[in-house]
Design a protein around this motif. Sequence first.
Motif, short mmCIF file in Angstrom:
data_model
loop_
_atom_site.label_atom_id
_atom_site.label_comp_id
_atom_site.label_asym_id
_atom_site.label_seq_id
_atom_site.Cartn_x
_atom_site.Cartn_y
_atom_site.Cartn_z
N THR B 46 39.77 31.88 33.26
CA THR B 46 40.79 32.53 32.44
C THR B 46 40.23 33.79 31.77
OG1 THR B 46 40.32 31.31 30.40
CG2 THR B 46 41.88 30.30 31.93
N GLU B 47 38.94 33.75 31.45
CA GLU B 47 38.30 34.94 30.86
C GLU B 47 38.28 36.10 31.86
OE1 GLU B 47 37.44 35.60 27.91
OE2 GLU B 47 36.24 34.05 26.93
N VAL B 48 37.98 35.78 33.12
CA VAL B 48 37.99 36.80 34.17
C VAL B 48 39.38 37.44 34.24
CG1 VAL B 48 37.90 37.15 36.67
CG2 VAL B 48 36.13 35.80 35.55
N LEU B 49 40.42 36.60 34.17
CA LEU B 49 41.78 37.13 34.28
C LEU B 49 42.17 37.92 33.03
CD1 LEU B 49 43.37 34.08 36.06
CD2 LEU B 49 42.82 36.29 37.04
N LEU B 50 41.66 37.52 31.89
CA LEU B 50 41.91 38.28 30.66
C LEU B 50 41.37 39.70 30.80
CD1 LEU B 50 42.52 38.53 27.56
CD2 LEU B 50 40.24 37.59 27.17
N PHE B 51 40.12 39.82 31.24
CA PHE B 51 39.54 41.15 31.39
C PHE B 51 40.13 41.89 32.59
CE2 PHE B 51 36.36 39.53 28.43
CZ PHE B 51 36.18 40.64 27.63
N ALA B 52 40.64 41.14 33.57
CA ALA B 52 41.27 41.79 34.73
C ALA B 52 42.43 42.66 34.27
CB ALA B 52 41.75 40.74 35.73
N GLY B 53 43.17 42.22 33.25
CA GLY B 53 44.28 43.03 32.73
C GLY B 53 43.79 44.38 32.24
N LEU B 54 42.65 44.38 31.55
CA LEU B 54 42.12 45.64 31.04
C LEU B 54 41.59 46.52 32.18
CD1 LEU B 54 40.39 44.45 27.78
CD2 LEU B 54 42.32 45.99 27.99
N PHE B 55 40.94 45.88 33.15
CA PHE B 55 40.46 46.66 34.29
C PHE B 55 41.64 47.23 35.08
CE2 PHE B 55 36.52 44.10 33.71
CZ PHE B 55 35.68 45.16 33.52
N LEU B 56 42.75 46.50 35.09
CA LEU B 56 43.96 47.00 35.74
C LEU B 56 44.46 48.25 35.01
CD1 LEU B 56 46.32 46.75 37.72
CD2 LEU B 56 47.42 45.22 36.09
N GLY B 57 44.55 48.18 33.69
CA GLY B 57 44.98 49.35 32.92
C GLY B 57 44.07 50.53 33.18
N TYR B 58 42.77 50.25 33.26
CA TYR B 58 41.80 51.30 33.56
C TYR B 58 42.11 51.93 34.91
CZ TYR B 58 37.36 53.42 34.88
OH TYR B 58 36.41 54.29 35.31
N THR B 59 42.34 51.08 35.93
CA THR B 59 42.58 51.57 37.28
C THR B 59 43.80 52.49 37.32
OG1 THR B 59 41.77 49.43 38.07
CG2 THR B 59 42.85 50.83 39.68
N VAL B 60 44.88 52.06 36.65
CA VAL B 60 46.13 52.83 36.67
C VAL B 60 45.91 54.19 36.02
CG1 VAL B 60 48.47 52.96 35.74
CG2 VAL B 60 47.63 50.81 36.73
N TYR B 61 45.36 54.22 34.82
CA TYR B 61 45.23 55.48 34.10
C TYR B 61 44.17 56.38 34.72
CZ TYR B 61 48.33 53.61 30.56
OH TYR B 61 49.41 53.09 29.91
N ARG B 62 43.12 55.78 35.27
CA ARG B 62 42.12 56.62 35.92
C ARG B 62 42.68 57.27 37.16
NH1 ARG B 62 38.14 56.63 39.86
NH2 ARG B 62 36.47 58.06 39.31
N TRP B 63 43.52 56.54 37.90
CA TRP B 63 44.15 57.08 39.10
C TRP B 63 45.02 58.29 38.73
CZ3 TRP B 63 44.23 57.21 44.20
CH2 TRP B 63 45.40 57.59 44.86
N LEU B 64 45.74 58.17 37.61
CA LEU B 64 46.66 59.23 37.21
C LEU B 64 45.95 60.39 36.53
CD1 LEU B 64 49.54 56.98 35.83
CD2 LEU B 64 49.56 58.32 37.94
N TYR B 65 44.90 60.12 35.78
CA TYR B 65 44.23 61.16 34.97
C TYR B 65 42.74 61.16 35.23
CZ TYR B 65 48.75 61.14 32.74
OH TYR B 65 50.09 61.23 32.52
N HIS B 66 42.36 61.26 36.51
CA HIS B 66 40.93 61.09 36.82
C HIS B 66 40.07 62.20 36.23
CE1 HIS B 66 41.49 63.87 40.23
NE2 HIS B 66 42.65 63.25 40.37
N GLN B 67 40.63 63.42 36.10
CA GLN B 67 39.83 64.49 35.50
C GLN B 67 39.54 64.17 34.02
OE1 GLN B 67 38.33 66.96 36.95
NE2 GLN B 67 37.53 67.83 35.05
N SER B 68 40.55 63.66 33.30
CA SER B 68 40.34 63.28 31.89
C SER B 68 39.27 62.21 31.79
CB SER B 68 41.63 62.74 31.29
OG SER B 68 42.72 63.55 31.62
N PHE B 69 39.36 61.21 32.69
CA PHE B 69 38.42 60.10 32.63
C PHE B 69 37.00 60.58 32.93
CE2 PHE B 69 40.44 55.75 32.41
CZ PHE B 69 41.59 56.21 31.80
#
Lengths: 132, 229
Positions: B46-69
């Motif tokens: 369950t801990e892995v899945l908890l952090f998976a949500g944050l890694f998902l958010g990271y993936t989405v925003y990095r994809w959209l704003y990779h220069q900012s990241f």
Amino acid sequence: MAETTHKEAAHEDHGIGRYVLIWGILLAFTLLTVFTGRMDLGAANIFIALAIATTKATLVVLFFMHLWDTGGVNRLVFVVSVLFAIVLILGVFGDLTARYAPTLPNGGPLPPHSAAGAAEAVEHGMPPIPGH
Amino acid sequence: MSSSKAEPAGGHGHGHALPWYQAHHFDSMEVQNHAVRLGMWLFLGTEVLLFAGLFLGYTVYRWLYHQSFHEASRLLSLPLGTINTIILITSSFTVALGYHAIKVGKQKACVGYLAFTIACAGAFLVIKFFEYKHKFEVGELPGRFFTAYHDFSPLGAKGANLYYAIYFLATGLHAFHVIVGASILAWLMVRVHKGKYGPHHYVPVELGALYWHLVDLVWIFLFPLLYLI
């Protein structure tokens, strides 16, 4: 009880040598990822970083967390949760690449130090940026 | 976890004496250890899945704003991040040594390893505090609190606030895990010192160590994704 003790001892009777070895490898990979992370390899950077991180994580799970020795249903539980995390990320990523641009999340106002951004900032009543 | 109600051995009508750490509904310590280990691994899942949500958010925003990241990651302190990575990996190593020590009956060594691990947790948090402090001072913050436009190129400034939202959420949740993990290890250390654990009853130390390894595991991914992109 005697049988239990025997079985438990049998599935992990290595000394601390294995831990020292894994520790050394993890430190080496950390330095390697810092080194490759600062090289400009374009799109390959993220894949190299993730490959190194996955290797390090696998070593921790197998040898520090003993899934190499215990296995069985514990291994199943952990691998399935990691798999579902990957399914989640890949699924959303697929949606992201298929979307119409206007439906994508907006990253906030344009930077005020661009002409369009300055106009947008005024429109939204944002405070002026010093020096502009 | 095993029942902590210390029952006098032989006082429960099973006909044979059970040690205080074995719950009466388990046939043997082996069965009990299997059950508690599985419970711990389910929790770690369950801990892995908890952090998976944050890694998902990271993936989405990095994809959209990779220069900012990319630009934002260069504004983090790589030396501090690297030192913290080495600290966590070393603490993961020493907690494994602590587990090994209690398993072979070296209580004193186990207390020492756990104390060192807790000290590493403290050092990690102190370094993290100074990193946070700097971010607050220069306005590299999430959402509308973001004011550090001049640290970014015109292209990178839009969306940089999203990087900091992810940065503070992910490292903040991780730091919370560091605090919880260190507290659990401190509790275990006191109990090891009191002689509660030994070669026949070491699984609580094993589970505390597993939790600490998970803290290390999450950082192994956070470090390259936040500092090196």
